[in-house]
Motif scaffolding. Sequence first.
Motif, PDB file in Angstrom:
ATOM      1  N   TYR A 115       2.305   0.788  -8.503  1.00  0.00           N
ATOM      2  CA  TYR A 115       1.134   1.599  -8.849  1.00  0.00           C
ATOM      3  C   TYR A 115       0.538   1.170 -10.189  1.00  0.00           C
ATOM      4  O   TYR A 115      -0.676   0.959 -10.305  1.00  0.00           O
ATOM      5  CB  TYR A 115       1.515   3.072  -8.888  1.00  0.00           C
ATOM      6  CG  TYR A 115       0.393   3.956  -9.375  1.00  0.00           C
ATOM      7  CD1 TYR A 115      -0.744   4.162  -8.596  1.00  0.00           C
ATOM      8  CD2 TYR A 115       0.455   4.564 -10.633  1.00  0.00           C
ATOM      9  CE1 TYR A 115      -1.785   4.959  -9.047  1.00  0.00           C
ATOM     10  CE2 TYR A 115      -0.586   5.363 -11.084  1.00  0.00           C
ATOM     11  CZ  TYR A 115      -1.695   5.557 -10.288  1.00  0.00           C
ATOM     12  OH  TYR A 115      -2.728   6.342 -10.749  1.00  0.00           O
ATOM     13  N   MET A 160       8.125   1.702  -6.757  1.00  0.00           N
ATOM     14  CA  MET A 160       6.826   2.260  -6.397  1.00  0.00           C
ATOM     15  C   MET A 160       5.950   2.464  -7.637  1.00  0.00           C
ATOM     16  O   MET A 160       4.752   2.153  -7.618  1.00  0.00           O
ATOM     17  CB  MET A 160       7.014   3.592  -5.663  1.00  0.00           C
ATOM     18  CG  MET A 160       7.569   3.479  -4.264  1.00  0.00           C
ATOM     19  SD  MET A 160       7.792   5.124  -3.515  1.00  0.00           S
ATOM     20  CE  MET A 160       8.242   4.671  -1.843  1.00  0.00           C
ATOM     21  N   LEU A 161       6.547   2.986  -8.694  1.00  0.00           N
ATOM     22  CA  LEU A 161       5.803   3.162  -9.945  1.00  0.00           C
ATOM     23  C   LEU A 161       5.313   1.821 -10.473  1.00  0.00           C
ATOM     24  O   LEU A 161       4.182   1.706 -10.974  1.00  0.00           O
ATOM     25  CB  LEU A 161       6.693   3.832 -10.987  1.00  0.00           C
ATOM     26  CG  LEU A 161       6.724   5.358 -10.984  1.00  0.00           C
ATOM     27  CD1 LEU A 161       7.816   5.858 -11.932  1.00  0.00           C
ATOM     28  CD2 LEU A 161       5.377   5.939 -11.371  1.00  0.00           C
ATOM     29  N   PHE A 207       3.903   8.967 -10.418  1.00  0.00           N
ATOM     30  CA  PHE A 207       3.240   8.894 -11.729  1.00  0.00           C
ATOM     31  C   PHE A 207       2.748  10.280 -12.147  1.00  0.00           C
ATOM     32  O   PHE A 207       2.866  10.663 -13.315  1.00  0.00           O
ATOM     33  CB  PHE A 207       2.070   7.914 -11.651  1.00  0.00           C
ATOM     34  CG  PHE A 207       1.434   7.602 -12.978  1.00  0.00           C
ATOM     35  CD1 PHE A 207       1.881   6.542 -13.744  1.00  0.00           C
ATOM     36  CD2 PHE A 207       0.382   8.371 -13.468  1.00  0.00           C
ATOM     37  CE1 PHE A 207       1.299   6.249 -14.975  1.00  0.00           C
ATOM     38  CE2 PHE A 207      -0.191   8.096 -14.691  1.00  0.00           C
ATOM     39  CZ  PHE A 207       0.260   7.027 -15.451  1.00  0.00           C
ATOM     40  N   LYS A 208       2.187  11.030 -11.213  1.00  0.00           N
ATOM     41  CA  LYS A 208       1.666  12.362 -11.527  1.00  0.00           C
ATOM     42  C   LYS A 208       2.783  13.309 -11.978  1.00  0.00           C
ATOM     43  O   LYS A 208       2.540  14.233 -12.749  1.00  0.00           O
ATOM     44  CB  LYS A 208       0.953  12.940 -10.313  1.00  0.00           C
ATOM     45  CG  LYS A 208      -0.327  12.204  -9.951  1.00  0.00           C
ATOM     46  CD  LYS A 208      -0.957  12.756  -8.683  1.00  0.00           C
ATOM     47  CE  LYS A 208      -2.210  11.993  -8.310  1.00  0.00           C
ATOM     48  NZ  LYS A 208      -2.797  12.476  -7.038  1.00  0.00           N
ATOM     49  N   SER A 238      -1.270  -1.994  -9.983  1.00  0.00           N
ATOM     50  CA  SER A 238      -2.517  -1.926  -9.210  1.00  0.00           C
ATOM     51  C   SER A 238      -3.669  -1.296  -9.979  1.00  0.00           C
ATOM     52  O   SER A 238      -4.796  -1.295  -9.487  1.00  0.00           O
ATOM     53  CB  SER A 238      -2.283  -1.125  -7.919  1.00  0.00           C
ATOM     54  OG  SER A 238      -2.164   0.270  -8.206  1.00  0.00           O
ATOM     55  N   LEU A 239      -3.404  -0.752 -11.158  1.00  0.00           N
ATOM     56  CA  LEU A 239      -4.434  -0.005 -11.872  1.00  0.00           C
ATOM     57  C   LEU A 239      -5.572  -0.869 -12.395  1.00  0.00           C
ATOM     58  O   LEU A 239      -6.609  -0.347 -12.777  1.00  0.00           O
ATOM     59  CB  LEU A 239      -3.800   0.769 -13.040  1.00  0.00           C
ATOM     60  CG  LEU A 239      -2.926   1.955 -12.636  1.00  0.00           C
ATOM     61  CD1 LEU A 239      -2.246   2.557 -13.853  1.00  0.00           C
ATOM     62  CD2 LEU A 239      -3.754   3.014 -11.915  1.00  0.00           C
ATOM     63  N   ILE A 271       2.297   1.690  -3.503  1.00  0.00           N
ATOM     64  CA  ILE A 271       1.289   2.176  -4.458  1.00  0.00           C
ATOM     65  C   ILE A 271       1.048   3.663  -4.255  1.00  0.00           C
ATOM     66  O   ILE A 271       0.946   4.437  -5.223  1.00  0.00           O
ATOM     67  CB  ILE A 271      -0.008   1.371  -4.311  1.00  0.00           C
ATOM     68  CG1 ILE A 271       0.205  -0.067  -4.789  1.00  0.00           C
ATOM     69  CG2 ILE A 271      -1.157   2.027  -5.085  1.00  0.00           C
ATOM     70  CD1 ILE A 271      -0.961  -0.994  -4.517  1.00  0.00           C
ATOM     71  N   ALA A 272       0.976   4.094  -2.994  1.00  0.00           N
ATOM     72  CA  ALA A 272       0.763   5.518  -2.715  1.00  0.00           C
ATOM     73  C   ALA A 272       1.937   6.348  -3.222  1.00  0.00           C
ATOM     74  O   ALA A 272       1.753   7.407  -3.838  1.00  0.00           O
ATOM     75  CB  ALA A 272       0.566   5.726  -1.212  1.00  0.00           C
ATOM     76  N   GLY A 293       3.996   5.471  -5.597  1.00  0.00           N
ATOM     77  CA  GLY A 293       3.994   5.379  -7.050  1.00  0.00           C
ATOM     78  C   GLY A 293       2.970   6.293  -7.691  1.00  0.00           C
ATOM     79  O   GLY A 293       3.216   6.856  -8.767  1.00  0.00           O
ATOM     80  N   ALA A 294       1.824   6.455  -7.034  1.00  0.00           N
ATOM     81  CA  ALA A 294       0.795   7.361  -7.559  1.00  0.00           C
ATOM     82  C   ALA A 294       1.326   8.789  -7.626  1.00  0.00           C
ATOM     83  O   ALA A 294       1.084   9.514  -8.604  1.00  0.00           O
ATOM     84  CB  ALA A 294      -0.458   7.293  -6.696  1.00  0.00           C
ATOM     85  N   ARG A 311       0.834  -1.211   0.000  1.00  0.00           N
ATOM     86  CA  ARG A 311       0.000   0.000   0.000  1.00  0.00           C
ATOM     87  C   ARG A 311       0.863   1.254   0.000  1.00  0.00           C
ATOM     88  O   ARG A 311       0.566   2.234  -0.700  1.00  0.00           O
ATOM     89  CB  ARG A 311      -0.935  -0.011   1.213  1.00  0.00           C
ATOM     90  CG  ARG A 311      -2.114  -0.962   1.088  1.00  0.00           C
ATOM     91  CD  ARG A 311      -3.153  -0.697   2.161  1.00  0.00           C
ATOM     92  NE  ARG A 311      -2.638  -0.982   3.483  1.00  0.00           N
ATOM     93  CZ  ARG A 311      -2.713  -2.173   4.072  1.00  0.00           C
ATOM     94  NH1 ARG A 311      -3.282  -3.199   3.430  1.00  0.00           N
ATOM     95  NH2 ARG A 311      -2.234  -2.375   5.283  1.00  0.00           N
TER      96      ARG A 311
END
Length: 317
Positions: A290, A286-287, A126-127, A293-294, A119-120, A122-123, A116
């Motif tokens: 993420y 991390m990316l 990603f941005k 997880s999409l 993923i956080a 990586g989000a 978790r």
Amino acid sequence: MADADKTPTAAGRRIDEATNTATVGHEWDGIEELDTPMPRWWLWTFYATIVFSVAYAVAYPAWPLLSKGTEGMLGWSSRGQLRAELNAQQAQREQTVAALARMPIEELPGHPELMRAAIAGGAAAFKVNCVQCHGAGAAGFKGFPNLNDDDWLWGGDLQAIEASLVHGVRQPGDDATRQSMMPNFGKDGLLTSEQVQDVTSYVLSLSGREKASPASRRGAGLFAENCAICHGADGTGSRDFGAPNLADAIWLYGGTREEVTAQINAPRHGVMPAWDTRLDPVTIKMLTAYVHSLGGGEKFEIAQASSRARPGTGDGL
């Protein structure tokens, strides 16, 4: 009794007849103010606030001076509190980063809390780094793959996604980059314009966009001779070559007849940078978490077992 009531007291004030309370001694247009004492509870509360304010001014920063304010005997400040909170967050983040650095990517799903956190992180990454091409929702654009579906050119398990991020796609100077190249069948004269149209008819029939026809039947033979080596005999693609699945409804560069013809004539080849020269390994991990997880991420075991039985579904031509 009335006359006595109007007589001023020794302090120059009179006693109000109705309330038997002394007035304050002044009058406005016949209106007088009674000198009614405040309730004791109110007075003690008022005195307590005074004591509290004095104690607060001594204990905490309170009074502005020429160059700075008073620091207070306790040494507290809002900036100091913020600094302590940020340091605590940084220490916690460093623990998470260290744990991610030690853990192989394929073992990450076995640690839900760490997953978790990855993923956080990586989000957020990603941005900053990926939305320019894949969009804020990772749905992609024409020429840029949708990361939410389960079509993958090079594989959709954690290890495959990480490899794509680390080495990129067609990244110059990276010997391990994902590399595939479709010939210019029309531009280089490998096929005539009529043959290109026949192959187009066959490719469109694979996904049901056109019905079988004499042109598609001619195109089937041409496809077997020129295209099946990468896309497979049934057109479902191959992850070994990054060859897309031509039998589904997903098209990277468009699925109209004109767009498919253009791709056969002179194919476009997208490039994704190798992120290992731009991001640290933990951020890449991390990316990876993420993107996985999409919604289209695959389990490592499934991806390995099916890589030959069901060649990689891709994002179209």
